[in-house]
Design a protein around this motif. Structure first.
Motif, PDB file in Angstrom:
ATOM      1  N   MET A 116      -7.436   1.312   1.204  1.00 37.61           N
ATOM      2  CA  MET A 116      -5.712   2.016   1.321  1.00 37.61           C
ATOM      3  C   MET A 116      -5.399   2.126  -0.301  1.00 37.61           C
ATOM      4  N   TRP A 117      -5.868   1.001  -0.981  1.00 38.32           N
ATOM      5  CA  TRP A 117      -5.423   1.058  -2.392  1.00 38.32           C
ATOM      6  C   TRP A 117      -6.174   1.916  -3.478  1.00 38.32           C
ATOM      7  N   GLN A 120      -4.511   5.461  -2.209  1.00 37.04           N
ATOM      8  CA  GLN A 120      -3.219   5.801  -3.050  1.00 37.04           C
ATOM      9  C   GLN A 120      -3.647   6.171  -4.374  1.00 37.04           C
ATOM     10  N   TRP A 177       0.829  -1.282   0.004  1.00 33.78           N
ATOM     11  CA  TRP A 177       0.100   0.205  -0.080  1.00 33.78           C
ATOM     12  C   TRP A 177       0.806   1.198  -0.065  1.00 33.78           C
TER      13      TRP A 177
END
Length: 153
Positions: A146-147, A150, A62
């Motif tokens: 979380m991806w 990002q 991540w």
């Protein structure tokens, strides 16, 4: 015929503020203080560096430093605690604002499942065999968020 009592807006505001203050001081504050104490204890003992090294390969998926795992572990127990861990790590210079931005949705999507098992699922009489599945869905949602973060930030 019943008479309805109308509260004035100031009384309603003060009553709401009292309730909010009570919630903050009895529910949230202890978790945040606990998180700061735990992070300080981990730093003093050197365990925070060890957690960072051990978790670095996993958290790299991540784009986060290894110590970010402590935030996720804290969120399993308490959202307020996880926010406290995040704040403590930012103050220490271990996590950046970007790192915390990526972690925040995960904290809330994980939703302190350990507390929820007792407070919500137990009270609603959900069959205990479903607890692992419910917790797993929370964790998967958190990791996926979380991806997404990002990509966004």
């Amino acid at each position: 015929m019943t008479t309805q009592t109308r509260k004035n807006i100031m009384d309603m505001f003060i009553e709401g503020a009292r309730r909010g203050f009570t919630i903050a001081t009895t529910n949230l504050l202890p978790n945040v203080v606990m998180a700061f104490v735990i992070i300080q204890a981990l730093k003093i003992t050197g365990l925070l560096d060890w957690v960072g090294l051990v978790c670095q390969p996993i958290m790299a998926f991540w784009g986060l430093p290894g110590v970010a795992a402590t935030v996720l572990l804290a969120s399993l127990m308490s959202m307020g605690g996880a926010v406290g861990v995040s704040a403590s790590l930012v103050v220490a210079g271990t996590l950046s604002g970007h790192d915390v931005t990526v972690l925040l949705p995960a904290i809330y999507l994980m939703g302190n499942p350990v507390q929820n098992v007792g407070r919500c699922l137990g009270t609603a009489e959900v069959n205990a065999r479903y607890y692992p599945h419910i917790i797993t869905v929370c964790v998967i949602n958190a990791l996926l968020s979380m991806w997404v973060m990002q990509l966004i930030v």
